[in-house]
Design an enzyme around this catalytic site. Sequence first.
Site, short mmCIF file in Angstrom:
data_model
loop_
_atom_site.label_atom_id
_atom_site.label_comp_id
_atom_site.label_asym_id
_atom_site.label_seq_id
_atom_site.Cartn_x
_atom_site.Cartn_y
_atom_site.Cartn_z
N ASN A 76 53.96 67.12 111.68
CA ASN A 76 54.16 68.18 110.67
C ASN A 76 54.72 67.56 109.48
OD1 ASN A 76 55.09 70.42 108.94
ND2 ASN A 76 56.58 71.29 110.33
N TRP A 77 54.20 67.39 108.44
CA TRP A 77 54.56 66.62 107.15
C TRP A 77 55.41 67.22 106.48
CZ3 TRP A 77 49.49 63.74 105.40
CH2 TRP A 77 48.93 62.60 106.36
N HIS A 97 57.59 78.56 111.28
CA HIS A 97 58.27 77.39 111.53
C HIS A 97 59.72 77.75 111.22
CE1 HIS A 97 60.36 73.62 110.77
NE2 HIS A 97 59.32 73.18 111.50
N GLY A 129 64.91 67.67 112.72
CA GLY A 129 65.47 66.70 111.54
C GLY A 129 66.96 66.27 111.69
N GLY A 170 58.03 66.05 113.25
CA GLY A 170 58.15 65.91 111.72
C GLY A 170 58.26 64.51 111.37
N GLY A 171 59.60 64.15 111.21
CA GLY A 171 59.98 62.57 110.57
C GLY A 171 58.98 61.63 111.09
P1 PGA Z 1 61.56 66.73 113.15
O1 PGA Z 1 60.95 68.10 112.72
O2 PGA Z 1 60.73 65.93 114.40
O3 PGA Z 1 61.74 65.88 111.80
O4 PGA Z 1 62.80 66.97 113.86
C1 PGA Z 1 59.96 68.63 113.76
C2 PGA Z 1 59.44 69.80 113.06
O5 PGA Z 1 60.43 70.66 112.23
O6 PGA Z 1 58.50 70.31 113.31
#
Ligand code: PGA
Length: 256
Positions: free
Chosen positions: A9-10, A95, A174, A235-236
């Site tokens: 998920n960018w 989300h 995050g 995400g990250g």
């Molecule tokens: P993260 O985000 O891996 O940066 O914690 C995951 C997400 O929100 O889908």
Amino acid sequence: MRKIYVAGNWKMNKTKTDAVAFALELKSKIEPFEKTEIVICPSFVALAPVADILQETRAGVGAQNVHWEVSGAFTGEVSAEMIESAGCQYVIIGHSERRQYFGETDENVNKKIKRVLQTCCLSPIVCVGETLEQRESGKMKEVVETQIKNGLAGLSTAQMERIIIAYEPVWAIGTGVTATPEQAEEVHGFIRELLSTIFDETIAENTSILYGGSVKPDNIESLLKQNNIDGGLIGGASLKVDSFVQMIEIAEKMGN
Ligand code: PGA
């Protein structure tokens, strides 16, 4: 046998140029993979070019949001048909960042899912998860149960076959703080039980439930080892090709 996903998920990252460069590099690196379902979710402007590049690979492309109406005067919104016509196979719905910053409710989530299921082939990736405050006040299961029940309200078992669920505890997104594999597994098992109660045993058994929240190459293996964790929504750590591919490699090696 449930499918195992490594999904990126960018969020609001990467220009079209950056996204295209990532997709070209990813394409060159994923040829050996045979089992893992690979998904990337770029911003709307990069969906079509990324989907074109990945068209004949095993990587799918998803949007990060969708509107519940078919078309019309909804300035700034994007419909399920538009997303599908860009070459996507997935769309993230509900989300926590959309719930937190953009007023997304379970009712909207439900309407979006139902709309997406009217398309031929898009699969919703439905996100649920509690905040730290909710966890600490003992409301974790109650919150997740409400999100699941209201978000999936009125769906038939046939429609459920297209749904992927992502459990993403808000406090782990995050932040670098991942839920421990045991903490995640507890909620994943709970969600699977809920699916069995709301739908049936087969749906519960076959629905992929992904974990999201600071997943990275260092911790994905211990998460995937859990019985009820069927992949990651990342995400990250999905923003760099190398770490994204590393996580796919780990999923492949685990023989899923
Ligand atoms: P993260 O985000 O891996 O940066 O914690 C995951 C997400 O929100 O889908």
